[in-house]
Design a protein around this motif. Structure first.
Motif, PDB file in Angstrom:
ATOM      1  N   TYR A 129     -38.467 -28.166   0.924  1.00  0.00           N
ATOM      2  CA  TYR A 129     -37.476 -26.955   0.742  1.00  0.00           C
ATOM      3  C   TYR A 129     -38.242 -25.770   0.211  1.00  0.00           C
ATOM      4  O   TYR A 129     -37.773 -24.735   0.426  1.00  0.00           O
ATOM      5  CB  TYR A 129     -36.175 -27.681   0.209  1.00  0.00           C
ATOM      6  CG  TYR A 129     -35.093 -26.727   0.094  1.00  0.00           C
ATOM      7  CD1 TYR A 129     -34.792 -25.442   0.919  1.00  0.00           C
ATOM      8  CD2 TYR A 129     -34.083 -26.825  -1.060  1.00  0.00           C
ATOM      9  CE1 TYR A 129     -33.902 -24.764   0.876  1.00  0.00           C
ATOM     10  CE2 TYR A 129     -33.187 -25.965  -1.412  1.00  0.00           C
ATOM     11  CZ  TYR A 129     -33.027 -25.114  -0.206  1.00  0.00           C
ATOM     12  OH  TYR A 129     -32.007 -24.291  -0.446  1.00  0.00           O
ATOM     13  N   ALA A 176     -29.880 -40.892  -2.221  1.00  0.00           N
ATOM     14  CA  ALA A 176     -29.987 -39.549  -1.822  1.00  0.00           C
ATOM     15  C   ALA A 176     -31.132 -38.793  -2.023  1.00  0.00           C
ATOM     16  O   ALA A 176     -31.538 -38.242  -0.953  1.00  0.00           O
ATOM     17  CB  ALA A 176     -28.663 -38.625  -1.997  1.00  0.00           C
ATOM     18  N   HIS A 177     -31.668 -39.237  -3.440  1.00  0.00           N
ATOM     19  CA  HIS A 177     -32.967 -38.297  -3.506  1.00  0.00           C
ATOM     20  C   HIS A 177     -34.034 -39.072  -2.665  1.00  0.00           C
ATOM     21  O   HIS A 177     -35.201 -38.316  -2.382  1.00  0.00           O
ATOM     22  CB  HIS A 177     -33.431 -38.778  -4.950  1.00  0.00           C
ATOM     23  CG  HIS A 177     -34.189 -37.751  -5.531  1.00  0.00           C
ATOM     24  ND1 HIS A 177     -35.551 -37.949  -5.536  1.00  0.00           N
ATOM     25  CD2 HIS A 177     -33.880 -36.433  -6.443  1.00  0.00           C
ATOM     26  CE1 HIS A 177     -36.092 -37.015  -6.314  1.00  0.00           C
ATOM     27  NE2 HIS A 177     -35.170 -36.088  -6.842  1.00  0.00           N
ATOM     28  N   SER A 203     -27.177 -28.470   0.470  1.00  0.00           N
ATOM     29  CA  SER A 203     -28.185 -28.203  -0.180  1.00  0.00           C
ATOM     30  C   SER A 203     -27.580 -28.086  -1.821  1.00  0.00           C
ATOM     31  O   SER A 203     -26.323 -28.247  -1.720  1.00  0.00           O
ATOM     32  CB  SER A 203     -28.836 -26.718  -0.191  1.00  0.00           C
ATOM     33  OG  SER A 203     -27.699 -25.667  -0.404  1.00  0.00           O
ATOM     34  N   LEU A 208     -32.936 -28.824  -3.868  1.00  0.00           N
ATOM     35  CA  LEU A 208     -32.809 -29.991  -2.629  1.00  0.00           C
ATOM     36  C   LEU A 208     -32.021 -29.423  -1.869  1.00  0.00           C
ATOM     37  O   LEU A 208     -31.086 -28.852  -1.751  1.00  0.00           O
ATOM     38  CB  LEU A 208     -32.097 -31.141  -3.522  1.00  0.00           C
ATOM     39  CG  LEU A 208     -32.811 -31.688  -4.990  1.00  0.00           C
ATOM     40  CD1 LEU A 208     -31.961 -32.801  -5.319  1.00  0.00           C
ATOM     41  CD2 LEU A 208     -34.200 -31.951  -4.657  1.00  0.00           C
ATOM     42  N   ARG A 209     -32.226 -30.023  -0.534  1.00  0.00           N
ATOM     43  CA  ARG A 209     -31.725 -29.755   0.745  1.00  0.00           C
ATOM     44  C   ARG A 209     -31.976 -30.994   1.794  1.00  0.00           C
ATOM     45  O   ARG A 209     -32.900 -31.644   1.848  1.00  0.00           O
ATOM     46  CB  ARG A 209     -32.185 -28.494   1.636  1.00  0.00           C
ATOM     47  CG  ARG A 209     -31.221 -28.245   2.523  1.00  0.00           C
ATOM     48  CD  ARG A 209     -31.512 -26.810   2.944  1.00  0.00           C
ATOM     49  NE  ARG A 209     -32.769 -26.505   3.824  1.00  0.00           N
ATOM     50  CZ  ARG A 209     -33.270 -25.266   4.063  1.00  0.00           C
ATOM     51  NH1 ARG A 209     -32.596 -24.310   3.912  1.00  0.00           N
ATOM     52  NH2 ARG A 209     -34.754 -25.152   4.560  1.00  0.00           N
ATOM     53  N   TRP A 210     -30.784 -31.295   2.567  1.00  0.00           N
ATOM     54  CA  TRP A 210     -30.723 -32.649   3.297  1.00  0.00           C
ATOM     55  C   TRP A 210     -30.379 -31.939   4.763  1.00  0.00           C
ATOM     56  O   TRP A 210     -29.556 -31.174   4.856  1.00  0.00           O
ATOM     57  CB  TRP A 210     -29.716 -33.416   2.950  1.00  0.00           C
ATOM     58  CG  TRP A 210     -29.847 -34.107   1.582  1.00  0.00           C
ATOM     59  CD1 TRP A 210     -30.550 -35.520   1.338  1.00  0.00           C
ATOM     60  CD2 TRP A 210     -29.620 -33.819   0.102  1.00  0.00           C
ATOM     61  NE1 TRP A 210     -30.725 -35.633  -0.100  1.00  0.00           N
ATOM     62  CE2 TRP A 210     -30.257 -34.698  -0.652  1.00  0.00           C
ATOM     63  CE3 TRP A 210     -29.111 -32.464  -0.519  1.00  0.00           C
ATOM     64  CZ2 TRP A 210     -30.240 -34.617  -2.019  1.00  0.00           C
ATOM     65  CZ3 TRP A 210     -28.924 -32.562  -1.578  1.00  0.00           C
ATOM     66  CH2 TRP A 210     -29.373 -33.462  -2.625  1.00  0.00           C
ATOM     67  N   ARG A 261     -33.847 -36.260   3.456  1.00  0.00           N
ATOM     68  CA  ARG A 261     -33.789 -34.742   2.710  1.00  0.00           C
ATOM     69  C   ARG A 261     -35.163 -34.324   2.824  1.00  0.00           C
ATOM     70  O   ARG A 261     -36.323 -35.059   2.980  1.00  0.00           O
ATOM     71  CB  ARG A 261     -34.117 -35.548   1.154  1.00  0.00           C
ATOM     72  CG  ARG A 261     -34.279 -34.362   0.112  1.00  0.00           C
ATOM     73  CD  ARG A 261     -33.840 -34.867  -1.166  1.00  0.00           C
ATOM     74  NE  ARG A 261     -34.844 -35.579  -1.833  1.00  0.00           N
ATOM     75  CZ  ARG A 261     -36.257 -34.838  -2.607  1.00  0.00           C
ATOM     76  NH1 ARG A 261     -36.225 -33.533  -2.457  1.00  0.00           N
ATOM     77  NH2 ARG A 261     -37.129 -35.677  -3.061  1.00  0.00           N
ATOM     78  N   GLN A 262     -35.397 -33.059   2.729  1.00  0.00           N
ATOM     79  CA  GLN A 262     -36.281 -32.314   3.229  1.00  0.00           C
ATOM     80  C   GLN A 262     -37.568 -32.036   2.306  1.00  0.00           C
ATOM     81  O   GLN A 262     -36.902 -31.334   1.171  1.00  0.00           O
ATOM     82  CB  GLN A 262     -35.750 -30.694   3.770  1.00  0.00           C
ATOM     83  CG  GLN A 262     -34.765 -30.709   4.718  1.00  0.00           C
ATOM     84  CD  GLN A 262     -34.475 -29.187   5.137  1.00  0.00           C
ATOM     85  OE1 GLN A 262     -34.828 -28.389   4.578  1.00  0.00           O
ATOM     86  NE2 GLN A 262     -33.438 -29.152   6.071  1.00  0.00           N
ATOM     87  N   VAL A 266     -23.771 -38.371  -2.771  1.00  0.00           N
ATOM     88  CA  VAL A 266     -24.871 -37.471  -2.611  1.00  0.00           C
ATOM     89  C   VAL A 266     -25.107 -37.161  -4.065  1.00  0.00           C
ATOM     90  O   VAL A 266     -26.320 -37.496  -4.694  1.00  0.00           O
ATOM     91  CB  VAL A 266     -24.712 -36.279  -2.032  1.00  0.00           C
ATOM     92  CG1 VAL A 266     -26.124 -35.210  -2.314  1.00  0.00           C
ATOM     93  CG2 VAL A 266     -24.521 -36.736  -0.650  1.00  0.00           C
ATOM     94  N   ARG A 278     -26.743 -36.369   7.584  1.00  0.00           N
ATOM     95  CA  ARG A 278     -26.883 -37.805   7.393  1.00  0.00           C
ATOM     96  C   ARG A 278     -26.957 -38.492   8.713  1.00  0.00           C
ATOM     97  O   ARG A 278     -25.979 -38.278   9.653  1.00  0.00           O
ATOM     98  CB  ARG A 278     -25.857 -38.142   6.661  1.00  0.00           C
ATOM     99  CG  ARG A 278     -25.873 -39.858   6.400  1.00  0.00           C
ATOM    100  CD  ARG A 278     -24.610 -39.935   5.576  1.00  0.00           C
ATOM    101  NE  ARG A 278     -24.569 -41.477   5.583  1.00  0.00           N
ATOM    102  CZ  ARG A 278     -23.284 -41.961   5.269  1.00  0.00           C
ATOM    103  NH1 ARG A 278     -22.119 -41.419   5.084  1.00  0.00           N
ATOM    104  NH2 ARG A 278     -23.167 -43.475   5.444  1.00  0.00           N
TER     105      ARG A 278
END
Length: 448
Positions: free
Chosen positions: A434, A424-425, A376, A99-101, A430-431, A120, A104
Motif C-alpha cells: 500500500y 486482519a493484519h 483502508s 493499511l489497506r485491504w 491485506r495489500q 478488522v 474479504r
C-alpha cells in the motif's frame, strides 16, 4: 395489520401496531395490556439523562423477554467467536502504518450473518462503554431459528453487495447497498440475505441470495444527528428521512437460540418461542434505516477543499466537545465546483483515526487499488492523501464544474487509535504494498 403512524423521523416518538387495539390508548387504559400481551419497557439511556437525549420504547409482546433460562458461553468460547473481537484486543496490533485491504473472500460454506462477522479493528473498552469495533460481514444463509442481541453496543450496518433483511423486535427493515441501518443496543434481531427463506426446515435455492458489507459496533453514546452550526436549519441528513419499521411479529413456538453479545463474549440460551413477538410498540429506541441518496451535500462553491466533517451523517459524541467517539461520514455522488483549488483530498495528517470503506465506484483520491468491498485504515497522524496518478491528473485538470458520479465511499472517523486484530493484519487480502501508492511522488522543487 394496521399502522398508526408512517414511521419516519430520526429520534422522534413513534408508534405502530400489527393488530388493531394492541397499543394502549392514553393513560386511562386498564391495568393489563390489551389482547393479553405483556408490557415491557426498553431503556437505552439512564433514567435521569436529559429529555433531549433520553431514549426508551414500550413494547407489547406475546411472551415477556424475561422468560428464558441461563445464558451460557458459546461452545467455541473462549474466544466466544473466532472472528468477532472486542476492545481492548489483547493480541491486537496498534500499527502506525497505512493499511489497506482488498475485499474479504467469500466463506467456503453456508454462513449466516452472526458467523460471518469478522473484526478488522477496535478501540476503547467495551466494558467502559467507549470506543468502537469495526467488522466486515458475509451472509450467505439466513439465521434460521437463531437470533442476536448486542448488549455491548448499537450496530451500524452498511451493505456493500446484496440487500439485507433485518427482522427486529420492532418490525422488518430491508436494507439495500446505498442505505444503512442501525440496530439499537439491546434490540433482538436476525439478519438474512434479502430473499432468503429463514425457516430452518426450508431448503435454500441453488443460487441463494447473499449479502456482504461493513459493521460499526458503537460501544459509546448512541448515534445522533450532528449539530449544524453555521450551516443553519437545512443540510446534511434530515430527520424526516430516517425510517423506522412498522410493527410485525413472529408468532413462532418452537425451540430457537438467542445469542447475546455481552462483555466482548457471545452467550446463548434456548427459548421455546421467537423473541420477535412484539405486536405493538411506541418510543424512540429500536431500529432504523436511511438512504444515502437523501443526504443533502454541502460543499465549496468557490475555493478550497472542504473538510470531511461536512459529510457527517451520524455522530456518537464523546465527553470532549467536537471529538467524536465515532463519526459516520459518507461521500455520495456530488458536484465539485471549487476554483483555484486542488479538488481531491489534500495530503494530510490527523489526530483523528480514519477507516474507509467503499460501497461502489471509486474514491476520488485513489486511481486504483481501493475497490468496492475493500477497506483502508489510517491511524492517527498517519500521512496520507492522493496517490501519484491522482495528484498528477488533479494538478493539471481543467477546473470546470465536475460531477462525481457512481461512487459511494464512507468513513468511520474516531478519536482513538484503532488496534487491528492479528487475523486482519496477517490476512492474505491485506495489500502489502500500500505504501507504493505514494512512492512515485518525486521532488518538484528546483534544486540549487
Amino acid at each position: 395489520m394496521t399502522v398508526l403512524d408512517y414511521l419516519s423521523g430520526f429520534g422522534n416518538e413513534h408508534q405502530s401496531e400489527a393488530v388493531a387495539g394492541a397499543l394502549p390508548r392514553g393513560q386511562n387504559s386498564p391495568q393489563r395490556a390489551p389482547l393479553g400481551l405483556y408490557a415491557e419497557q426498553h431503556s437505552a439511556t439512564a433514567f435521569t439523562e436529559p429529555r433531549a437525549v433520553n431514549r426508551r420504547s414500550w413494547v407489547y409482546r406475546i411472551h415477556p423477554s424475561a422468560r428464558h433460562g441461563a445464558f451460557r458461553p458459546l461452545p467455541e468460547s473462549p474466544p466466544a467467536h473466532p472472528g468477532w473481537a472486542s476492545a481492548p484486543i489483547a493480541a491486537g496490533i496498534a500499527d502506525p502504518n497505512r493499511l489497506r485491504w482488498d475485499p474479504r473472500p467469500a466463506p467456503t460454506g453456508p454462513t449466516d450473518f452472526l458467523d460471518g462477522v469478522e473484526t478488522v479493528a477496535a478501540n476503547g473498552d467495551v466494558l467502559q462503554r467507549r470506543g468502537i469495533g469495526i467488522h466486515l460481514y458475509w451472509a450467505t444463509a439466513p439465521m434460521a431459528d437463531r437470533y442476536l442481541c448486542n448488549a455491548d453496543g448499537e450496530m451500524l450496518i452498511v451493505p456493500q453487495d446484496g440487500a439485507l433483511l433485518l427482522r427486529t423486535e420492532f418490525g422488518l427493515l430491508r436494507v439495500e447497498p446505498g442505505e444503512f441501518a442501525v440496530i439499537g443496543r439491546g434490540v433482538r434481531f436476525a439478519a438474512d440475505p434479502a430473499g432468503a427463506n429463514h425457516s430452518a426446515q426450508a431448503p435454500q435455492a441453488p443460487h441463494a441470495p447473499q449479502s456482504k458489507g461493513y459493521v460499526c459496533e458503537n460501544y459509546g453514546q448512541p448515534f445522533t444527528l450532528p449539530e449544524l452550526g453555521p450551516i443553519g436549519a437545512n443540510g446534511l441528513a434530515h430527520a424526516r428521512h430516517f425510517h423506522y419499521p412498522v410493527a410485525a411479529y413472529e408468532d413462532l413456538e418452537r425451540e430457537v437460540t438467542l445469542v447475546q453479545r455481552f462483555g466482548g463474549q457471545l452467550w446463548e440460551t434456548t427459548l421455546d418461542h421467537s423473541p420477535l413477538d412484539v405486536v405493538a410498540w411506541h418510543g424512540n429506541h429500536g431500529a432504523y434505516k436511511y438512504d444515502l441518496a437523501d443526504f443533502a451535500i454541502m460543499g465549496s462553491l468557490n475555493v478550497d477543499h472542504p473538510d470531511p466533517s461536512i459529510f457527517t451523517v451520524l455522530t456518537s459524541p464523546s465527553g470532549i466537545p467536537g471529538q467524536a467517539n465515532v463519526d459516520f461520514a459518507a461521500f455520495p455522488p456530488r458536484w465539485v465546483t471549487a476554483e483555484h483549488s486542488f479538488r481531491p483530498p489534500h495530503f494530510h495528517r490527523n489526530v483523528m483515526t480514519e477507516f474507509m470503506g467503499l460501497v461502489r465506484g471509486v474514491h476520488d483520491s485513489k486511481a486504483e487499488g481501493f475497490v468496492p468491498g475493500g477497506a483502508s485504515l489510517h491511524n492517527m497522524w498517519a500521512a496520507h492523501g492522493p496517490d501519484r496518478e491522482t495528484f498528477d491528473l488533479a494538478s493539471h485538470a481543467e477546473l470546470a464544474p465536475q460531477y462525481l458520479a457512481g461512487s459511494l465511499p464512507f468513513m468511520f472517523e474516531t478519536r482513538l487509535p484503532l488496534t487491528v486484530t492479528a487475523a486482519a493484519h496477517a490476512a492474505a487480502h491485506r495489500q502489502p504494498d500500500y505504501d507504493h501508492s505514494w512512492s512515485g511522488l518525486a521532488r518538484q522543487f528546483p534544486r540549487d
